[in-house]
Design a protein around this motif. Sequence first.
Motif, PDB file in Angstrom:
ATOM      1  N   ARG A  76       0.834  -1.210   0.000  1.00 53.53           N
ATOM      2  CA  ARG A  76       0.000   0.000   0.000  1.00 53.53           C
ATOM      3  C   ARG A  76       0.870   1.263   0.000  1.00 53.53           C
ATOM      4  NH1 ARG A  76      -5.238  -1.010   0.275  1.00 53.53           N
ATOM      5  NH2 ARG A  76      -5.938  -3.022   1.095  1.00 53.53           N
ATOM      6  N   VAL A  77       1.986   1.191   0.693  1.00 57.51           N
ATOM      7  CA  VAL A  77       2.942   2.314   0.688  1.00 57.51           C
ATOM      8  C   VAL A  77       3.510   2.500  -0.711  1.00 57.51           C
ATOM      9  CG1 VAL A  77       5.282   2.940   1.433  1.00 57.51           C
ATOM     10  CG2 VAL A  77       3.586   2.252   3.121  1.00 57.51           C
ATOM     11  N   PHE A  78       3.821   1.392  -1.369  1.00 53.99           N
ATOM     12  CA  PHE A  78       4.342   1.443  -2.738  1.00 53.99           C
ATOM     13  C   PHE A  78       3.307   2.063  -3.676  1.00 53.99           C
ATOM     14  CE2 PHE A  78       5.995  -1.397  -6.475  1.00 53.99           C
ATOM     15  CZ  PHE A  78       6.534  -0.276  -7.075  1.00 53.99           C
ATOM     16  N   LEU A  79       2.050   1.670  -3.515  1.00 52.00           N
ATOM     17  CA  LEU A  79       0.981   2.220  -4.360  1.00 52.00           C
ATOM     18  C   LEU A  79       0.832   3.724  -4.120  1.00 52.00           C
ATOM     19  CD1 LEU A  79      -1.303   1.619  -6.373  1.00 52.00           C
ATOM     20  CD2 LEU A  79      -2.806   1.190  -4.416  1.00 52.00           C
ATOM     21  N   PHE A  80       0.918   4.133  -2.859  1.00 54.46           N
ATOM     22  CA  PHE A  80       0.829   5.564  -2.528  1.00 54.46           C
ATOM     23  C   PHE A  80       1.963   6.324  -3.213  1.00 54.46           C
ATOM     24  CE2 PHE A  80       1.950   9.236   0.112  1.00 54.46           C
ATOM     25  CZ  PHE A  80       0.725   9.881   0.230  1.00 54.46           C
ATOM     26  N   LYS A  81       3.150   5.738  -3.186  1.00 53.56           N
ATOM     27  CA  LYS A  81       4.323   6.370  -3.800  1.00 53.56           C
ATOM     28  C   LYS A  81       4.134   6.526  -5.314  1.00 53.56           C
ATOM     29  CE  LYS A  81       9.328   5.723  -4.505  1.00 53.56           C
ATOM     30  NZ  LYS A  81       9.327   5.477  -5.952  1.00 53.56           N
ATOM     31  N   LYS A 209       4.669   5.684   9.295  1.00 52.59           N
ATOM     32  CA  LYS A 209       4.505   4.618  10.288  1.00 52.59           C
ATOM     33  C   LYS A 209       5.138   3.318   9.800  1.00 52.59           C
ATOM     34  CE  LYS A 209       0.345   6.207  12.701  1.00 52.59           C
ATOM     35  NZ  LYS A 209      -1.106   5.975  12.923  1.00 52.59           N
ATOM     36  N   GLU A 210       4.949   3.018   8.524  1.00 51.57           N
ATOM     37  CA  GLU A 210       5.536   1.799   7.966  1.00 51.57           C
ATOM     38  C   GLU A 210       7.058   1.902   7.928  1.00 51.57           C
ATOM     39  OE1 GLU A 210       6.412  -1.760   6.779  1.00 51.57           O
ATOM     40  OE2 GLU A 210       4.381  -1.187   7.404  1.00 51.57           O
ATOM     41  N   LEU A 211       7.566   3.090   7.641  1.00 52.15           N
ATOM     42  CA  LEU A 211       9.023   3.295   7.642  1.00 52.15           C
ATOM     43  C   LEU A 211       9.583   3.027   9.034  1.00 52.15           C
ATOM     44  CD1 LEU A 211      11.642   4.259   6.296  1.00 52.15           C
ATOM     45  CD2 LEU A 211      10.999   6.603   6.872  1.00 52.15           C
ATOM     46  N   GLU A 212       8.878   3.532  10.038  1.00 49.28           N
ATOM     47  CA  GLU A 212       9.319   3.330  11.425  1.00 49.28           C
ATOM     48  C   GLU A 212       9.256   1.852  11.808  1.00 49.28           C
ATOM     49  OE1 GLU A 212       8.010   4.779  15.914  1.00 49.28           O
ATOM     50  OE2 GLU A 212       7.230   5.855  14.177  1.00 49.28           O
ATOM     51  N   PHE A 224      13.941  -1.520   0.826  1.00 49.02           N
ATOM     52  CA  PHE A 224      12.649  -0.855   1.013  1.00 49.02           C
ATOM     53  C   PHE A 224      12.804   0.377   1.901  1.00 49.02           C
ATOM     54  CE2 PHE A 224       8.845  -0.301   3.673  1.00 49.02           C
ATOM     55  CZ  PHE A 224       7.866  -0.123   2.706  1.00 49.02           C
ATOM     56  N   ARG A 225      13.499   0.205   3.048  1.00 48.25           N
ATOM     57  CA  ARG A 225      13.693   1.315   3.980  1.00 48.25           C
ATOM     58  C   ARG A 225      14.454   2.467   3.337  1.00 48.25           C
ATOM     59  NH1 ARG A 225      14.909  -2.777   7.583  1.00 48.25           N
ATOM     60  NH2 ARG A 225      17.135  -2.354   7.422  1.00 48.25           N
TER      61      ARG A 225
END
Length: 321
Positions: A76-81, A209-212, A224-225
């Motif tokens: 989902r983070v990838f899709l947001f990006k 939040k996912e990065l953390e 990924f990080r």
Amino acid sequence: MLTKVKMPLPDMMAAALAMDESILDADQVENLIKFCPTKDEMELLKNYTGDKELLGKCEQFFLELMKVPRVESKLRVFLFKIQFISQVTDFKKSLNTVNSACEEVRHSLKLKEILKKILYLGNTLNQGTARGSAVGFKLDSLLKLTDTRATNNKMTLMHYLCKVLASKSPSLLDFHVDLVSLEAASKIQLKSLAEEMQAIIKGLEKVKKELEASETDGPVSEIFRKTLKEFVGVAEAEVGSVKDLYSVAGRNADALALYFGEDPARCPFEQVTVTLLNFVRLFRKAHEENLKQAELERKKVQKEAEMENAKGVNLTKKGLK
């Protein structure tokens, strides 16, 4: 979905974790999210002790996904990006349209002069009554100019206004060219802009939040990080800029209503722009109808003159005989 995948599953997951947009597009990432295994499916696979090579492609795909902690969140983070730049670009375009429309209306000297003439016309018509010395009028009164008709029921007050302007102030007739952003702005809802702003802010919060959370994932999330950290730096600056632009648009939207002496709570931006756009359309239509009527009358006069000339010629011919 998996039958369409032309790369090995480990390579596909590597591309997803690297957030490589040159390999996976938004549709593919959405499909990956859609087909993430449920908790029950993951439990079944965890308890499977047989030869994993014998499993179907779907189960092998699930196993690849399960190697990554919080895989659905990462996808989902990838899709947001992927969608971030186009989402922000479209949002900025809407905000700029609001700002441009507000500025164009408030700085149009021609519109201002027309409004003055409408006020003068209204006071002249209402002379001797309680409404004959008004210092202003409600914005929606602009649309009522087409409701008041002459005794012959053919000409409206809008037609008369256009006729007077054509005769005494023809330079004001094209006032609509000052308002190039009005039509686009009339299709924008401030509520939708507020929802879009919140979606962008909340989306970035989830990314952070996912990065953390991924700090404790170990080597599997290393690329990924690193990629996500770079994106967050860029995205935070962009979102800050968008927030500022959004605040300016909100202030301009309120100022537009106040410019016409209206309460922004009772006559919001959407109502102001739609009313003005309808006024422009009704004004231009009335002016065009005036021109057509004038042309018809010109042709009628010309025809009558030609008929008179023809009669004169016939009388002359008879006299010669």
